[in-house]
Write a protein that holds these residues in place. Structure first.
Motif, short mmCIF file in Angstrom:
data_model
loop_
_atom_site.label_atom_id
_atom_site.label_comp_id
_atom_site.label_asym_id
_atom_site.label_seq_id
_atom_site.Cartn_x
_atom_site.Cartn_y
_atom_site.Cartn_z
N ASN A 1 40.07 42.81 29.82
CA ASN A 1 40.01 43.49 31.12
C ASN A 1 38.82 43.03 31.95
OD1 ASN A 1 42.25 45.46 31.62
ND2 ASN A 1 41.70 45.97 29.51
N ALA B 1 38.89 49.41 39.57
CA ALA B 1 39.83 49.97 38.59
C ALA B 1 39.72 49.25 37.25
CB ALA B 1 41.26 49.90 39.13
N LYS B 2 39.67 47.93 37.30
CA LYS B 2 39.55 47.14 36.05
C LYS B 2 38.22 47.41 35.37
CE LYS B 2 43.40 44.88 35.68
NZ LYS B 2 44.28 45.15 34.55
N ALA C 1 40.06 39.84 40.20
CA ALA C 1 40.67 40.92 40.99
C ALA C 1 40.90 40.47 42.42
CB ALA C 1 39.76 42.15 40.96
N ARG C 2 41.99 40.95 43.00
CA ARG C 2 42.37 40.57 44.36
C ARG C 2 41.71 41.42 45.43
NH1 ARG C 2 48.38 40.85 42.35
NH2 ARG C 2 47.30 42.56 41.38
N SER C 3 41.12 42.53 45.01
CA SER C 3 40.46 43.40 45.99
C SER C 3 39.33 44.15 45.30
CB SER C 3 41.45 44.41 46.56
OG SER C 3 41.85 45.33 45.55
N GLN C 4 38.48 44.76 46.10
CA GLN C 4 37.37 45.56 45.57
C GLN C 4 37.91 46.77 44.81
OE1 GLN C 4 34.45 44.33 45.67
NE2 GLN C 4 33.25 46.02 44.88
N LYS C 5 39.01 47.33 45.31
CA LYS C 5 39.64 48.49 44.66
C LYS C 5 40.17 48.10 43.27
CE LYS C 5 42.19 52.34 46.55
NZ LYS C 5 43.15 52.80 47.54
N GLU C 6 40.82 46.95 43.20
CA GLU C 6 41.34 46.46 41.92
C GLU C 6 40.19 46.15 40.96
OE1 GLU C 6 44.19 42.95 40.06
OE2 GLU C 6 43.95 43.07 42.23
N PHE C 7 39.12 45.56 41.48
CA PHE C 7 37.95 45.27 40.65
C PHE C 7 37.38 46.56 40.07
CE2 PHE C 7 33.33 44.90 40.13
CZ PHE C 7 33.26 43.82 39.24
N ALA D 1 39.15 41.65 35.64
CA ALA D 1 38.33 42.15 36.76
C ALA D 1 37.72 40.99 37.55
CB ALA D 1 37.22 43.07 36.23
#
Length: 121
Positions: free
Chosen positions: A52, A67-68, A59-65, A56
């Protein structure tokens, strides 16, 4: 090479190497019902930490980062829990667990701080 990139690569390497060391430790300890159950959980959490973290990093976005990194933080803490359980139950030699516990704690602190920094940005 960029210092940030070097840091990211060093954490990728550290989490992967921690997983390798824990798998090798598990292969050395006596197998009982308890060690099999704890070992399975431990290997799952440490490999999830490493996998994970890598996810991270792409990640494609700050939000995804964020979350990971939340998953990475939880899994790193869980890894420490299972190592502590092996130590407290004396199912694995403490001298082999101590360096793994120290590295797990350090990784947990690093990823937790990175997660907090990501939320602040």
């Amino acid at each position: 090479m960029n210092t940030k990139l070097e840091f990211i690569e060093s954490i990728k390497n550290r989490t992967k190497q921690l997983a390798v060391k824990i798998i090798l430790l598990y292969n050395q300890i006596q197998k009982t019902d308890a060690t099999r159950i704890i070992g399975k959980q431990l290997i799952r959490s440490v490999t999830s930490t490493a996998a994970n973290y890598r996810a991270a990093c792409i990640a494609r976005s700050q939000k995804e980062f964020f979350a990971k990194m939340s998953i990475v933080s939880e899994e790193a803490d869980e890894t420490l829990f299972w190592l502590e359980l092996l130590k407290d139950t004396k199912l694995a030699p403490e001298e082999k667990l101590k360096p793994l516990m120290a590295e797990s704690l350090e990784v947990a602190k690093i990823v937790s701080k990175a997660r907090k920094n990501a939320k602040a940005n």
